[in-house]
Design a protein around this motif. Structure first.
Motif, PDB file in Angstrom:
ATOM      1  N   ALA A  67       0.761  -1.354   0.227  1.00  0.00           N
ATOM      2  CA  ALA A  67      -0.411  -0.463   0.292  1.00  0.00           C
ATOM      3  C   ALA A  67       1.600   0.845  -0.373  1.00  0.00           C
ATOM      4  CB  ALA A  67      -0.954   0.218   1.016  1.00  0.00           C
ATOM      5  N   GLN A  68       2.088   1.033   0.716  1.00  0.00           N
ATOM      6  CA  GLN A  68       2.836   1.873   1.016  1.00  0.00           C
ATOM      7  C   GLN A  68       3.466   2.786  -0.636  1.00  0.00           C
ATOM      8  OE1 GLN A  68       3.098   4.257   3.569  1.00  0.00           O
ATOM      9  NE2 GLN A  68       4.615   6.215   2.581  1.00  0.00           N
ATOM     10  N   PHE A  69       4.002   1.206  -1.448  1.00  0.00           N
ATOM     11  CA  PHE A  69       4.237   1.759  -2.336  1.00  0.00           C
ATOM     12  C   PHE A  69       3.660   2.171  -3.517  1.00  0.00           C
ATOM     13  CE2 PHE A  69       5.648  -1.421  -6.325  1.00  0.00           C
ATOM     14  CZ  PHE A  69       6.326  -0.126  -6.556  1.00  0.00           C
ATOM     15  N   CYS A  70       2.600   1.534  -3.605  1.00  0.00           N
ATOM     16  CA  CYS A  70       1.339   2.084  -4.130  1.00  0.00           C
ATOM     17  C   CYS A  70       0.993   3.478  -4.091  1.00  0.00           C
ATOM     18  CB  CYS A  70       0.240   1.681  -4.177  1.00  0.00           C
ATOM     19  SG  CYS A  70       0.278  -0.129  -4.675  1.00  0.00           S
ATOM     20  N   LYS A  71       1.509   4.033  -3.038  1.00  0.00           N
ATOM     21  CA  LYS A  71       1.265   5.976  -3.075  1.00  0.00           C
ATOM     22  C   LYS A  71       2.727   6.664  -3.045  1.00  0.00           C
ATOM     23  CE  LYS A  71      -1.287   5.868   1.270  1.00  0.00           C
ATOM     24  NZ  LYS A  71      -1.832   5.902   3.112  1.00  0.00           N
ATOM     25  N   ARG A  72       3.560   6.083  -3.095  1.00  0.00           N
ATOM     26  CA  ARG A  72       4.804   6.788  -3.820  1.00  0.00           C
ATOM     27  C   ARG A  72       4.803   6.106  -5.410  1.00  0.00           C
ATOM     28  NH1 ARG A  72      10.334   3.987  -1.005  1.00  0.00           N
ATOM     29  NH2 ARG A  72      11.248   5.216  -2.630  1.00  0.00           N
ATOM     30  N   LEU A  73       4.202   5.721  -5.826  1.00  0.00           N
ATOM     31  CA  LEU A  73       4.056   5.742  -7.535  1.00  0.00           C
ATOM     32  C   LEU A  73       2.814   6.384  -8.363  1.00  0.00           C
ATOM     33  CD1 LEU A  73       3.683   1.625  -8.310  1.00  0.00           C
ATOM     34  CD2 LEU A  73       5.587   3.260  -8.357  1.00  0.00           C
ATOM     35  N   GLU A  74       1.702   6.886  -7.088  1.00  0.00           N
ATOM     36  CA  GLU A  74       0.646   7.097  -8.218  1.00  0.00           C
ATOM     37  C   GLU A  74       1.261   8.849  -7.856  1.00  0.00           C
ATOM     38  OE1 GLU A  74      -2.114   6.215  -4.709  1.00  0.00           O
ATOM     39  OE2 GLU A  74      -3.146   5.042  -6.556  1.00  0.00           O
ATOM     40  N   ALA A  75       2.132   9.068  -6.968  1.00  0.00           N
ATOM     41  CA  ALA A  75       2.682  10.700  -6.787  1.00  0.00           C
ATOM     42  C   ALA A  75       3.814  10.553  -7.978  1.00  0.00           C
ATOM     43  CB  ALA A  75       3.489  10.653  -5.204  1.00  0.00           C
ATOM     44  N   LEU A  76       4.337   9.774  -8.691  1.00  0.00           N
ATOM     45  CA  LEU A  76       5.307   9.974 -10.227  1.00  0.00           C
ATOM     46  C   LEU A  76       4.148  11.051 -10.982  1.00  0.00           C
ATOM     47  CD1 LEU A  76       6.525   6.636 -10.089  1.00  0.00           C
ATOM     48  CD2 LEU A  76       7.939   9.019  -9.073  1.00  0.00           C
ATOM     49  N   PRO A  77       5.098  11.967 -11.238  1.00  0.00           N
ATOM     50  CA  PRO A  77       3.972  12.517 -12.635  1.00  0.00           C
ATOM     51  C   PRO A  77       4.556  12.004 -13.763  1.00  0.00           C
ATOM     52  CG  PRO A  77       6.932  12.892 -12.813  1.00  0.00           C
ATOM     53  CD  PRO A  77       6.404  12.305 -11.549  1.00  0.00           C
ATOM     54  N   SER A  78       4.550  10.340 -14.007  1.00  0.00           N
ATOM     55  CA  SER A  78       4.441   9.344 -15.485  1.00  0.00           C
ATOM     56  C   SER A  78       2.756   8.887 -15.176  1.00  0.00           C
ATOM     57  CB  SER A  78       5.733   8.362 -15.613  1.00  0.00           C
ATOM     58  OG  SER A  78       5.987   8.324 -14.400  1.00  0.00           O
ATOM     59  N   VAL A  79       2.489   8.558 -13.781  1.00  0.00           N
ATOM     60  CA  VAL A  79       2.234   7.378 -13.555  1.00  0.00           C
ATOM     61  C   VAL A  79       0.546   8.040 -14.147  1.00  0.00           C
ATOM     62  CG1 VAL A  79       0.816   5.708 -12.526  1.00  0.00           C
ATOM     63  CG2 VAL A  79       3.667   6.032 -12.297  1.00  0.00           C
ATOM     64  N   LYS A  80      -0.073   7.647 -14.859  1.00  0.00           N
ATOM     65  CA  LYS A  80      -1.999   7.799 -14.716  1.00  0.00           C
ATOM     66  C   LYS A  80      -2.746   7.111 -13.778  1.00  0.00           C
ATOM     67  CE  LYS A  80      -6.091   8.670 -18.703  1.00  0.00           C
ATOM     68  NZ  LYS A  80      -6.473   7.953 -19.675  1.00  0.00           N
ATOM     69  N   GLU A  81      -3.231   5.752 -14.299  1.00  0.00           N
ATOM     70  CA  GLU A  81      -3.693   4.744 -12.857  1.00  0.00           C
ATOM     71  C   GLU A  81      -2.726   3.314 -12.683  1.00  0.00           C
ATOM     72  OE1 GLU A  81      -7.192   4.063 -15.283  1.00  0.00           O
ATOM     73  OE2 GLU A  81      -7.829   5.939 -14.713  1.00  0.00           O
ATOM     74  N   LEU A  82      -2.876   3.398 -11.961  1.00  0.00           N
ATOM     75  CA  LEU A  82      -2.763   2.149 -10.930  1.00  0.00           C
ATOM     76  C   LEU A  82      -3.748   0.917 -10.315  1.00  0.00           C
ATOM     77  CD1 LEU A  82      -1.720   1.872  -7.782  1.00  0.00           C
ATOM     78  CD2 LEU A  82      -0.258   3.125  -8.727  1.00  0.00           C
ATOM     79  N   THR A  83      -3.185   0.089 -10.753  1.00  0.00           N
ATOM     80  CA  THR A  83      -3.904  -1.685  -9.625  1.00  0.00           C
ATOM     81  C   THR A  83      -2.898  -2.147  -9.709  1.00  0.00           C
ATOM     82  OG1 THR A  83      -5.741  -1.233 -12.364  1.00  0.00           O
ATOM     83  CG2 THR A  83      -6.151  -3.136 -11.173  1.00  0.00           C
ATOM     84  N   TYR A  84      -3.130  -2.224  -8.144  1.00  0.00           N
ATOM     85  CA  TYR A  84      -2.818  -3.293  -7.632  1.00  0.00           C
ATOM     86  C   TYR A  84      -3.406  -5.371  -7.172  1.00  0.00           C
ATOM     87  CZ  TYR A  84      -0.956  -5.704  -2.968  1.00  0.00           C
ATOM     88  OH  TYR A  84       0.187  -6.794  -2.197  1.00  0.00           O
ATOM     89  N   VAL A  85      -3.134  -5.695  -7.691  1.00  0.00           N
ATOM     90  CA  VAL A  85      -3.351  -7.268  -7.411  1.00  0.00           C
ATOM     91  C   VAL A  85      -2.313  -8.005  -6.620  1.00  0.00           C
ATOM     92  CG1 VAL A  85      -3.714  -9.350  -8.942  1.00  0.00           C
ATOM     93  CG2 VAL A  85      -3.772  -6.779 -10.520  1.00  0.00           C
ATOM     94  N   SER A  86      -2.965  -8.617  -5.284  1.00  0.00           N
ATOM     95  CA  SER A  86      -2.698  -9.002  -4.030  1.00  0.00           C
ATOM     96  C   SER A  86      -1.607 -10.678  -5.433  1.00  0.00           C
ATOM     97  CB  SER A  86      -3.176  -9.109  -2.869  1.00  0.00           C
ATOM     98  OG  SER A  86      -4.533  -9.821  -3.418  1.00  0.00           O
ATOM     99  N   LYS A  87      -1.324 -11.413  -4.343  1.00  0.00           N
ATOM    100  CA  LYS A  87      -0.857 -13.017  -4.537  1.00  0.00           C
ATOM    101  C   LYS A  87      -2.241 -13.048  -4.394  1.00  0.00           C
ATOM    102  CE  LYS A  87       2.152 -14.802  -2.450  1.00  0.00           C
ATOM    103  NZ  LYS A  87       3.440 -15.163  -3.713  1.00  0.00           N
ATOM    104  N   GLU A  88      -3.242 -13.064  -3.648  1.00  0.00           N
ATOM    105  CA  GLU A  88      -4.775 -14.053  -4.072  1.00  0.00           C
ATOM    106  C   GLU A  88      -5.463 -13.829  -4.982  1.00  0.00           C
ATOM    107  OE1 GLU A  88      -3.103 -12.384  -1.754  1.00  0.00           O
ATOM    108  OE2 GLU A  88      -2.681 -13.987  -0.011  1.00  0.00           O
ATOM    109  N   GLN A  89      -5.271 -12.616  -5.333  1.00  0.00           N
ATOM    110  CA  GLN A  89      -6.687 -12.278  -6.386  1.00  0.00           C
ATOM    111  C   GLN A  89      -5.593 -12.311  -8.002  1.00  0.00           C
ATOM    112  OE1 GLN A  89      -6.763  -8.058  -6.165  1.00  0.00           O
ATOM    113  NE2 GLN A  89      -7.989  -7.723  -8.782  1.00  0.00           N
ATOM    114  N   ALA A  90      -4.318 -12.687  -7.855  1.00  0.00           N
ATOM    115  CA  ALA A  90      -3.716 -12.863  -8.942  1.00  0.00           C
ATOM    116  C   ALA A  90      -3.917 -14.398  -9.117  1.00  0.00           C
ATOM    117  CB  ALA A  90      -2.311 -13.087  -8.834  1.00  0.00           C
ATOM    118  N   LEU A  91      -3.855 -15.267  -7.942  1.00  0.00           N
ATOM    119  CA  LEU A  91      -4.290 -16.696  -8.183  1.00  0.00           C
ATOM    120  C   LEU A  91      -5.185 -17.274  -8.775  1.00  0.00           C
ATOM    121  CD1 LEU A  91      -2.930 -19.795  -7.143  1.00  0.00           C
ATOM    122  CD2 LEU A  91      -4.347 -19.485  -4.753  1.00  0.00           C
ATOM    123  N   LYS A  92      -6.294 -16.389  -8.204  1.00  0.00           N
ATOM    124  CA  LYS A  92      -7.835 -16.251  -9.199  1.00  0.00           C
ATOM    125  C   LYS A  92      -7.830 -16.190 -10.560  1.00  0.00           C
ATOM    126  CE  LYS A  92     -10.622 -15.056  -4.080  1.00  0.00           C
ATOM    127  NZ  LYS A  92     -11.051 -14.345  -3.665  1.00  0.00           N
TER     128      LYS A  92
END
Length: 293
Positions: A67-92
């Protein structure tokens, strides 16, 4: 006593209607090319902003760190949107795609890592910026890999460059052809009134006085033809958007407004210029020359 219908006026009205329709048809073709050229930039932006950059995370990164890593990415000027996919969601998602549970072959261990899917802003989704962005992302702790489709970017940019060049050449050719067609149509209309022009010269009317009504009529024809062309183009885009709503992301209101403006200006300019050229031609002729053409 009944008045006989004025055949000359009826003929002039028919010529005016014919000129409006023929000019509108040419302007529709020109408008389609202008619309395509202007939409090419939006199409390029659309493809680049839908390019996905996948950031693979280490297995030992927990949810709080993610979650902290995603917040740092959202602050980057190059990023428009992001989606975090957890291990459990990736498994599904992996199980649904494969049709079987991969943990059955890995002794219950989830083989999928957690990841973050990024869509970049259009200015950064190109061959110059993406390698720098990928290098920056790899420098973050607990980032194992950064993936993006380099070949797709190359193909999109190459194809759009070729399409834009073809459209620009086509626009130039169509402008020349449309000028020739409209010029011939306008000249035929003025040709039928060449003796009226000569009569006004004989009674002492100045060239500007003779030219004025023709230019005024040309402006009106240009406006009417442009409005008809814009109506046809607007109807085309509206029907297309009903069948494919995503087209509105490429053909935006600014694109439609610029296209309508270009069609209107071109319609007025070309009919006025052609009318002025034709009137000047007949003004320079002597009486004997009018019977020979």
């Amino acid at each position: 006593m009944k008045r006989k219908p004025n055949k000359k006026k009826g003929s002039l009205r028919l010529q005016t209607v014919t000129l409006c329709i023929s000019t509108a048809m040419v302007l529709v073709l020109l408008g389609l090319v202008v619309l395509s050229v202007l939409s090419a930039h939006n199409l390029s932006t659309f493809f680049r902003e839908h390019l996905v950059v996948t950031v693979m995370l280490d297995d030992d990164m927990n949810e709080a760190e993610a979650a902290q890593f995603c917040k740092r990415l959202e602050a980057l000027p190059s990023v428009k949107e992001l989606t975090y996919v957890s291990k459990e969601q990736a498994l599904k998602e992996g199980t649904a795609a494969l049709g079987t549970d991969p943990t059955e072959f890995t002794d219950g261990v989830n083989p999928f890592p957690s990841l973050v899917e990024l869509t970049m802003k259009a200015d950064y989704a190109n061959n110059d910026s993406l390698p720098r962005v990928a290098k920056q992302l790899k420098n973050y702790p607990k980032v194992s890999e950064v993936r993006y489709q380099q070949d797709l970017i190359d193909k999109v940019n190459h194809n759009l460059a070729k399409v834009s060049l073809v459209l620009l050449v086509l626009a130039g050719l169509l402008t020349f052809v449309s000028f020739a067609l409209i010029n011939n149509t306008v000249r035929l209309g003025i040709y039928a009134r060449r003796f009226n022009i000569h009569t006004m010269k004989l009674v002492g009317a100045s060239w500007s006085f003779i030219r004025r009504p023709f230019l005024r009529q040309a402006v009106m024809i240009g406006i009417i033809a442009s409005l008809l062309a814009c109506l046809v183009l607007g109807t085309f885009v509206y029907v297309w958007s009903l069948r494919q709503p995503e087209v509105t992301t490429v053909i935006t209101w600014p694109v439609l407004a610029i296209t309508a403006g270009v069609v209107l200006l071109f319609g007025i300019a070309i009919t006025t210029v052609c009318s002025g050229i034709s009137v000047n031609k007949f003004l320079k002729m002597k009486a004997g020359e009018l019977y020979k053409i």
